[in-house]
Design an enzyme around this catalytic site. Structure first.
Site, mmCIF file in Angstrom:
data_model
loop_
_atom_site.group_PDB
_atom_site.id
_atom_site.type_symbol
_atom_site.label_atom_id
_atom_site.label_comp_id
_atom_site.label_asym_id
_atom_site.label_seq_id
_atom_site.Cartn_x
_atom_site.Cartn_y
_atom_site.Cartn_z
ATOM 1 N N GLU A 131 94.645 72.195 47.574
ATOM 2 C CA GLU A 131 93.948 73.489 47.512
ATOM 3 C C GLU A 131 93.849 74.138 48.891
ATOM 4 O O GLU A 131 93.970 75.358 49.032
ATOM 5 C CB GLU A 131 92.540 73.279 46.937
ATOM 6 C CG GLU A 131 91.727 74.538 46.748
ATOM 7 C CD GLU A 131 92.359 75.491 45.745
ATOM 8 O OE1 GLU A 131 92.333 75.210 44.554
ATOM 9 O OE2 GLU A 131 92.904 76.532 46.184
ATOM 10 N N LYS A 207 103.363 79.025 52.405
ATOM 11 C CA LYS A 207 102.338 79.282 51.381
ATOM 12 C C LYS A 207 102.941 80.035 50.201
ATOM 13 O O LYS A 207 102.620 79.748 49.041
ATOM 14 C CB LYS A 207 101.176 80.058 52.004
ATOM 15 C CG LYS A 207 100.393 79.212 53.022
ATOM 16 C CD LYS A 207 99.461 80.056 53.869
ATOM 17 C CE LYS A 207 98.669 79.206 54.854
ATOM 18 N NZ LYS A 207 97.953 80.005 55.855
ATOM 19 N N GLY A 304 90.146 78.596 59.453
ATOM 20 C CA GLY A 304 88.908 78.196 60.117
ATOM 21 C C GLY A 304 88.419 76.853 59.605
ATOM 22 O O GLY A 304 88.787 76.405 58.516
HETATM 23 N N1 HSE Z 1 97.204 79.333 60.974
HETATM 24 C C1 HSE Z 1 96.800 79.467 59.605
HETATM 25 C C2 HSE Z 1 96.341 80.904 59.391
HETATM 26 C C3 HSE Z 1 95.694 78.497 59.299
HETATM 27 O O1 HSE Z 1 96.148 81.613 60.387
HETATM 28 O O2 HSE Z 1 96.188 81.316 58.248
HETATM 29 C C4 HSE Z 1 95.330 78.429 57.834
HETATM 30 O O3 HSE Z 1 96.393 78.003 57.039
#
Ligand code: HSE
Length: 423
Positions: A131, A207, A304
């Protein structure tokens, strides 16, 4: 419900590992009370002694190596925060073959190695929980796997990277330059160890691969995703886009048409009224369209320590309560069909031309575009030596061919900026 006791190991105590440690330390009682799951941190693996001391971790639970964790029968779940493919992949495969379940925020490793992790999970009987890999604390994986059964998902559009959204928001709202914004995103703990992963669009592509695979129930490999980052976006184009009614975002987009999938990551202008245009700073959002639910949007912190830790802890509790772990059989297809993916697509375009003089050049450019059946939606001319156009929708291949022709015109120096416009 009877209480489930679960032993957890944390691999890596960086930003998210540390955030997860703090949540589990401070909220153990609350989780036990609310969910009947007692989560005990049995081991941590990190060589950074200063970090271990900073988090107040008892030295007795610091493991020497991964084997100590894999061989500990009191550990059922291994949560990983290293980032990158190795050694995360190797350690998690060991844990899975030893029968443990894994929880990970590691989108790069997961998107590239999902298939072999799945095989190891099947062999060992454990589960894969990810998740936290996409859209930080926002439960988009669970939404796609557990709430969309009535739908054929037709498209997905998201702001899935906190760092780039933070940078573009500050460039757009405050006119701050790109380099200063990136530095601040690193200080705030949003950026990857190598921020190229964020600004060049790799992180969003990982992603997009995970989300699109779940959305369309078939594997969408990272290398089938068209990818461009934000490093060429200038404060000037952001300002011109604003005048024309648009907001700049780095988008992860995919769609399913006639059995084929189109997936891409690139900066794009969105109309100011689009729900994604309101997503600012390190916030992320995912906009899905399904044939039953219509449009649905998920919104929250995409990066974060605590937001991502929130998703990790949710997976740990979910995993602990699951009698049977979910399998994703579509991921086990080894070779993807090359014809299943589209590498040309249609969209609108923002084009900025450097010109010798605006007089007469606009009509020549319009002529070339018209010859290629591209119509102009709006024009902006702020200085004698530049022309900005927004086109109606056209195929990318046609647009690029027309722009090559336009660059040959007397009066045109070059195409100084080309940004897609999504409506
Ligand atoms: N470096 C990623 C971002 C961290 O800025 O979204 C979270 O996946």
């Amino acid at each position: 419900m009877s209480v489930k006791h679960v032993g957890v190991a944390l691999l890596g105590l960086g930003v998210v590992g540390g955030g997860t440690y703090e949540i589990l330390r401070d909220k153990r009682e609350m989780i036990l009370k609310n969910d009947d799951v007692d989560v005990e941190i049995k081991a941590v693996l990190d060589r950074n002694e200063a970090r271990i001391a900073e988090l107040g971790i008892d030295k007795s639970i610091v493991a020497r190596d991964i084997d100590e964790i894999v061989n500990n029968p009191d550990i059922q779940i291994v949560a990983e925060f290293f980032g990158g493919v190795e050694p995360a992949r190797n350690f998690l495969l060991k844990a899975l073959y030893a029968g443990k379940s894994i929880v990970t925020a590691n989108k790069e490793m997961f998107s590239k190695c999902w298939q072999e992790l799945e095989q190891a999970a099947e062999a060992g009987g454990g589960g894969l929980y990810f998740e936290a890999s996409c859209v930080g604390g926002v439960p988009v994986i669970r939404a796609l796997t557990d709430s969309m059964q009535a739908n054929r998902i037709t498209s997905l559009k998201g702001i899935v990277n906190g760092t780039t959204n933070y940078i573009l928001t500050r460039m757009s709202d405050e006119g701050v330059d790109y380099a200063s914004c990136l530095k601040e995103a690193q200080r705030l703990g949003y950026a990857e160890a190598n921020p190229s992963a964020d600004v060049d669009g790799f992180d969003s592509a990982y992603k997009n691969s995970i989300l699109s695979s779940l959305a369309y129930r078939r594997r969408v490999p990272v290398d089938k995703i068209i990818r461009e980052g934000i490093s060429d976006i200038s404060v000037k184009d952001i300002a011109y886009g604003k005048e024309l009614g648009y907001t700049i975002k780095l988008l992860a987009i995919s769609g399913q048409r006639d059995g084929r999938i189109e997936a891409r990551v690139h900066p794009a202008f969105l109309p100011n009224s689009h729900p994604l245009a309101f997503v600012k700073g390190s916030f992320n959002a995912l906009f899905l369209s399904g044939d039953s639910v219509d449009d649905v949007m998920f919104y929250g912190r995409g990066a974060g320590a605590l937001p991502t830790g929130s998703a990790i802890v949710s997976d740990i509790v979910f995993c602990a309560r699951n009698e049977e772990h979910r399998r994703y059989p579509f991921e086990n297809i080894k070779d993807v069909d090359e014809n299943a993916f589209l590498n040309d697509f249609s969209t609108m375009y923002y084009v900025r031309f450097d010109v010798k003089t605006g007089d007469g050049t606009l009509s020549k450019i319009a002529g070339v575009l018209s010859k290629n059946k591209i119509s102009i939606k709006s024009v902006l001319q702020k200085a004698d030596d530049e022309l900005v156009l927004i086109t109606h929708e056209v195929r990318e291949s046609v647009m690029r061919k027309a722009l090559c022709e336009a660059e040959q015109l007397d009066g045109v120096d070059k195409v100084a900026a080309l940004i897609r416009v999504e409506e």
